[in-house]
Scaffold this active site. Structure first.
Site, PDB file in Angstrom:
ATOM      1  N   GLY A  39       1.112  -0.878   0.161  1.00 33.89           N
ATOM      2  CA  GLY A  39       0.344   0.444   0.161  1.00 33.89           C
ATOM      3  C   GLY A  39       0.847   1.200  -0.423  1.00 33.89           C
ATOM      4  O   GLY A  39       0.429   2.603  -0.290  1.00 33.89           O
ATOM      5  N   ASN A  40       2.187   1.163   0.785  1.00 29.06           N
ATOM      6  CA  ASN A  40       2.798   2.223   0.523  1.00 29.06           C
ATOM      7  C   ASN A  40       3.454   2.890  -1.057  1.00 29.06           C
ATOM      8  O   ASN A  40       4.447   4.098  -1.082  1.00 29.06           O
ATOM      9  CB  ASN A  40       3.910   1.721   1.640  1.00 29.06           C
ATOM     10  CG  ASN A  40       3.464   1.809   3.271  1.00 29.06           C
ATOM     11  OD1 ASN A  40       2.896   3.127   3.711  1.00 29.06           O
ATOM     12  ND2 ASN A  40       3.201   1.255   4.104  1.00 29.06           N
ATOM     13  N   LYS A  88       0.729  -2.317  13.431  1.00 28.81           N
ATOM     14  CA  LYS A  88       0.791  -1.369  12.307  1.00 28.81           C
ATOM     15  C   LYS A  88       0.987  -0.336  12.289  1.00 28.81           C
ATOM     16  O   LYS A  88      -0.607   1.024  12.065  1.00 28.81           O
ATOM     17  CB  LYS A  88      -0.426  -2.464  11.826  1.00 28.81           C
ATOM     18  CG  LYS A  88      -1.062  -1.898  10.819  1.00 28.81           C
ATOM     19  CD  LYS A  88      -0.131  -2.965   9.783  1.00 28.81           C
ATOM     20  CE  LYS A  88      -1.036  -2.602   8.201  1.00 28.81           C
ATOM     21  NZ  LYS A  88       0.485  -2.922   7.269  1.00 28.81           N
ATOM     22  N   LYS A 120      -1.104  -7.391   5.474  1.00 22.99           N
ATOM     23  CA  LYS A 120      -1.095  -8.420   4.033  1.00 22.99           C
ATOM     24  C   LYS A 120       0.274  -9.484   3.667  1.00 22.99           C
ATOM     25  O   LYS A 120      -0.579 -10.405   3.137  1.00 22.99           O
ATOM     26  CB  LYS A 120      -1.914  -7.366   2.584  1.00 22.99           C
ATOM     27  CG  LYS A 120      -0.252  -6.278   2.473  1.00 22.99           C
ATOM     28  CD  LYS A 120       0.660  -7.441   2.076  1.00 22.99           C
ATOM     29  CE  LYS A 120       1.258  -6.478   1.092  1.00 22.99           C
ATOM     30  NZ  LYS A 120       2.452  -5.180   2.118  1.00 22.99           N
ATOM     31  N   LYS A 177       7.064  -9.050   6.507  1.00 26.82           N
ATOM     32  CA  LYS A 177       7.705  -9.830   4.717  1.00 26.82           C
ATOM     33  C   LYS A 177       8.898 -10.419   5.144  1.00 26.82           C
ATOM     34  O   LYS A 177       8.160 -11.945   4.235  1.00 26.82           O
ATOM     35  CB  LYS A 177       8.251  -8.304   4.097  1.00 26.82           C
ATOM     36  CG  LYS A 177       6.833  -7.697   3.444  1.00 26.82           C
ATOM     37  CD  LYS A 177       8.243  -6.371   2.754  1.00 26.82           C
ATOM     38  CE  LYS A 177       6.771  -4.806   2.799  1.00 26.82           C
ATOM     39  NZ  LYS A 177       5.947  -5.063   2.685  1.00 26.82           N
TER      40      LYS A 177
HETATM   41  P1  ADP Z   1       4.041  -1.996   2.250  1.00 28.45           P
HETATM   42  O1  ADP Z   1       3.310  -1.139   1.774  1.00 28.45           O
HETATM   43  O2  ADP Z   1       4.903  -2.470   0.870  1.00 28.45           O
HETATM   44  O3  ADP Z   1       3.809  -3.513   2.726  1.00 28.45           O
HETATM   45  P2  ADP Z   1       6.157  -0.981   4.551  1.00 28.45           P
HETATM   46  O4  ADP Z   1       6.470   0.351   4.916  1.00 28.45           O
HETATM   47  O5  ADP Z   1       5.227  -1.758   5.729  1.00 28.45           O
HETATM   48  O6  ADP Z   1       5.834  -0.695   3.304  1.00 28.45           O
HETATM   49  O7  ADP Z   1       7.736  -1.675   4.342  1.00 28.45           O
HETATM   50  C1  ADP Z   1       8.503  -1.502   3.731  1.00 28.45           C
HETATM   51  C2  ADP Z   1       9.578  -0.541   4.751  1.00 28.45           C
HETATM   52  O8  ADP Z   1      10.541  -1.076   5.524  1.00 28.45           O
HETATM   53  C3  ADP Z   1      10.627   0.046   3.663  1.00 28.45           C
HETATM   54  O9  ADP Z   1      10.147   1.389   2.997  1.00 28.45           O
HETATM   55  C4  ADP Z   1      11.291   0.811   4.805  1.00 28.45           C
HETATM   56  O10 ADP Z   1      10.970   2.010   5.597  1.00 28.45           O
HETATM   57  C5  ADP Z   1      10.888  -0.155   5.767  1.00 28.45           C
HETATM   58  N1  ADP Z   1      12.291  -1.067   6.384  1.00 28.45           N
HETATM   59  C6  ADP Z   1      12.214  -1.372   7.479  1.00 28.45           C
HETATM   60  N2  ADP Z   1      13.483  -1.995   7.861  1.00 28.45           N
HETATM   61  C7  ADP Z   1      13.704  -2.364   6.524  1.00 28.45           C
HETATM   62  C8  ADP Z   1      14.925  -3.322   6.187  1.00 28.45           C
HETATM   63  N3  ADP Z   1      15.524  -3.837   6.704  1.00 28.45           N
HETATM   64  N4  ADP Z   1      15.126  -3.612   4.524  1.00 28.45           N
HETATM   65  C9  ADP Z   1      14.367  -2.453   3.874  1.00 28.45           C
HETATM   66  N5  ADP Z   1      13.359  -2.136   4.301  1.00 28.45           N
HETATM   67  C10 ADP Z   1      13.152  -1.346   5.484  1.00 28.45           C
HETATM   68 MG    MG Z   2       3.820  -3.344   4.984  1.00 29.37          MG
END
Ligand code: ADP
Ligand code: MG
Length: 317
Positions: A20-21, A138, A217, A279
């Protein structure tokens, strides 16, 4: 142009979990026009992939559901809606945006395309006793300064993006519509489902009740993959993959890591809850349950990631 050579029953199933981000870029306001424009990047790739794979698309809703919550809190003229309803609304909103963009991209590839697509309202069962209900993790909605977050009437946490409102995010137990999703895939539909992690529900006998939460998700996608039998999981986000020491000096993109290494890095705190943590956890769970390939990649690299040529790939050994 790569034309598909395999019948639908012989194709592998690819699940793309869309962030979503990733639909609202850094520095963007998050208007609908911006989100539609950003969707073309993943949908063009998914349209091409759908000629060779059976495709399931799941998607997040963090920024969108947080914005909707904020919008309704600004208005006293009508009754307030619970979070579960806002998740359902964003599922509909994003389902429409994804489906219509994908349709256009399929037609751009082949004006005679008759590819079937279905966006499915999906519920996901959670446990009423999940400790996450007492520990919101979250992030949703906009990014705030430390001062704004301190003044807010809701819980907030510092994330790599800045301070954000946080809500409870219980673990997914089962996807209520798993059989319908499985059947649609077998019939050749591209299925868009589990939007925003799915509408969170608890069981009440054979019925369900919505609860105030937003399921991650990525974890819902791993559960769905297990329940419908997915071959390849691609988690598409707004960074190139999982990094060690993310945002710190010496940060390093991980090309591949074993499940064991991933668990070790998780333990060491490289992948925080609410963003990269779920993830990596989802990819670990997927591989342990017999998945063939799990990749965390940028939204620009869905095709290359599906082929194991971009992002961070999780391996069993
Ligand atoms: P999405 O909407 O794709 O789930 P999230 O914001 O939940 O996005 O997850 C992606 C974000 O995770 C990245 O933009 C980054 O800011 C954060 N992040 C935190 N730790 C890490 C890491 N170790 N490696 C990469 N991204 C990271
Ligand atoms: Mg996320």
């Amino acid at each position: 142009m790569t034309l598909c050579t395999k019948g639908i029953s012989e194709r592998q199933t690819l699940l793309v979990a869309l962030g979503g981000n990733a639909l609202i870029r850094n520095g963007e306001e998050g208007t609908i026009e911006e989100q539609f424009a950003n969707l073309k990047v993943p949908m063009g790739q998914i349209a091409r992939l759908s000629r060779n794979y059976r495709v399931i698309i799941t998607h997040g809703n963090g920024p969108q559901v947080g914005n909707l919550l904020l919008q309704q809190e600004c208005c006293d003229a009508v009754p307030k809606l619970p979070l579960e309803i806002l998740v359902a609304q964003t599922q509909g909103q994003l389902g429409y945006m994804i489906e219509s963009t994908l349709e256009s991209e399929l037609l751009a590839l082949d004006p005679t395309s008759e590819q079937l697509i279905a966006s499915l309202v999906s519920y996901v069962v959670v446990d009423e006793e999940d400790p996450a209900f007492h520990d919101p993790s979250k992030p949703i909605g906009p990014v705030y300064s430390a001062e704004e977050a301190a003044r807010a009437h809701w819980p907030a946490r510092k994330t790599p993006k800045g301070y954000r409102r946080v809500v409870a995010s219980p673990r997914p137990i089962t996807i209520v519509e798993k059989r319908e999703i499985g059947k649609l895939i077998e019939m050749g539909f591209i299925v868009i489902c589990c939007g925003g992690g799915g509408i969170p529900v608890i069981r009440d006998g054979r019925a369900f009740h919505g609860v105030d939460a937003v399921i991650d998700k990525d974890l819902a996608s791993a559960k769905l993959a297990e329940e419908v039998g997915v071959d390849i999981l691609v988690i598409a986000t707004d960074v190139a993959g999982a990094f060690l020491h993310y945002g710190e000096p010496g940060e390093k993109l991980i090309d591949t890591m074993t499940v064991e290494e991933a668990l070790h890095h998780l333990d060491e705190g490289h992948f925080p809850a609410g963003s990269m943590g779920p993830k990596v956890e989802a990819a670990v769970q997927f591989m342990k349950n017999g998945g063939k390939r799990a990749v965390i990649a940028s939204i620009e690299d869905i095709e290359r990631g599906t082929g194991g040529k971009a992002g961070t790939e999780l391996t069993l050994s």
